[in-house]
Design an enzyme around this catalytic site. Structure first.
Site, PDB file in Angstrom:
ATOM      1  N   GLU A 157       8.166  -4.252   4.439  1.00  0.00           N
ATOM      2  CA  GLU A 157       9.063  -3.366   3.684  1.00  0.00           C
ATOM      3  C   GLU A 157      10.044  -2.649   4.607  1.00  0.00           C
ATOM      4  OE1 GLU A 157       6.355  -2.481  -0.235  1.00  0.00           O
ATOM      5  OE2 GLU A 157       5.735  -1.536   1.639  1.00  0.00           O
ATOM      6  N   GLU A 177      -1.075  -6.507  -0.621  1.00  0.00           N
ATOM      7  CA  GLU A 177      -1.802  -5.306  -1.055  1.00  0.00           C
ATOM      8  C   GLU A 177      -2.653  -5.546  -2.297  1.00  0.00           C
ATOM      9  OE1 GLU A 177       1.989  -3.505   0.855  1.00  0.00           O
ATOM     10  OE2 GLU A 177       1.426  -5.313  -0.249  1.00  0.00           O
TER      11      GLU A 177
END
Length: 303
Positions: A157, A177
């Site tokens: 990210e 995740e």
């Protein structure tokens, strides 16, 4: 992989309370260049984030190779301070973010972030710029990110925030995740979709499968895929090319380009911390952590 830099200025450790200010002292035992104009750069024995000036560009390094460059709140806030200082130094025109050691970063230090995540995330005060670009103010100058090895989750990210992205051909990307009972709360559900397209992004976000630099190049999230030995050099070369251009034109180019994407993504990014905080309190999150520690497959209940 990376040669040691002769001139490294290092950010100080923040107080463990998240909103506290950086110390304003400089350790005179650390070597530094007299040309560096970033003001009041604190220093720390922890060296979690390093900053080196090279003419009109600045190199920012994630320096926690002993734990695969995972970022805890202290390192994250030091990175936010590095971005702010770069953005507010008129003599700097481009920045390069990289990681020391075998990997760019395996993402978030989950235990380190657990307390702040459950309360809504890290608080960013004055004098900081969110490295994930979820909150104002945003960077107004070019950022190039050079990655190699493991580049997972939060690290991916941080990578997606960059204006130009270089990935060594040994890069292992991950946004997994969901396999750990969490969710990508750092912006990939917005930026990955925007950059790679819905199907490409969901292919990896929903399954948790990892992907290569070549696959990232195919999807359009990477602009260069050099050998690991030359990835940082390639990023520096690009930064110097940018720095040689007119800074007013560069800034205007970024401002006008952001007008296309910012209004669309602002609302989506603003709700990520709330969603992540809720997941950190869930039974599935606890199961994911427990299963990881026990080396077994987690059993999720959707609670």
């Amino acid at each position: 992989m990376h040669r040691l830099f002769r001139t490294i200025l290092v950010f100080s450790a923040l107080s463990l309370s998240i909103g506290s200010a950086f110390a304003q002292s400089v350790d005179t035992t650390q070597p530094h260049s007299s040309e560096v104009t970033l003001v009041d750069i604190p220093v720390s024995p922890s060296h979690k984030i390093t900053v080196e000036r090279r003419g009109k560009i600045v190199l920012i390094g994630i320096n926690r190779p002993n734990i695969q460059n995972r970022l805890d709140p202290e390192a994250y806030l030091a990175l936010a301070k590095a971005y702010y200082d770069y953005d507010h130094d008129p003599s700097l025109r481009a920045a390069v973010l990289f990681g020391y050691g075998d990997n760019f970063s395996q993402g978030v230090d989950v235990e380190g972030f657990k307390a702040v995540a459950s309360s809504g995330g890290v608080t960013l005060g004055d004098g900081l710029i969110d490295p994930l670009g979820k909150k104002m103010p945003l960077l107004t100058k070019p950022l190039i990110v050079a990655v190699h090895g493991d580049t997972w989750n939060l690290a991916h990210e941080l990578f997606l925030v960059a204006d130009i992205r270089v990935a060594a051909n040994n890069t292992d990307f991950g946004q997994d995740e969901n396999t750990h009972g969490r969710f990508p709360g750092g912006g990939s559900t917005v930026r990955f979709v925007r950059e790679a397209g819905w199907g490409n992004a969901m292919r990896y976000i929903l399954t948790g499968d990892h992907w290569t630099a070549r696959e990232a190049y195919r999807m359009g999230t990477v602009q260069e895929i050099p050998d690991p030995q030359s990835a940082l050099d390639k990023a520096i070369e690009l930064a110097n090319k940018i720095a040689a251009n007119g800074p007013l034109g560069i800034k205007a180019s970024l401002v006008t380009a952001h007008r296309v994407i910012d209004p669309v993504q602002a609302e989506a990014l603003s709700g990520l911390d709330t969603q992540r905080a809720a997941l950190y309190k869930s039974e599935d999150f606890q199961e994911g952590r427990k299963a990881e520690a026990e080396g077994r497959t987690p059993v999720y209940q959707g609670k």
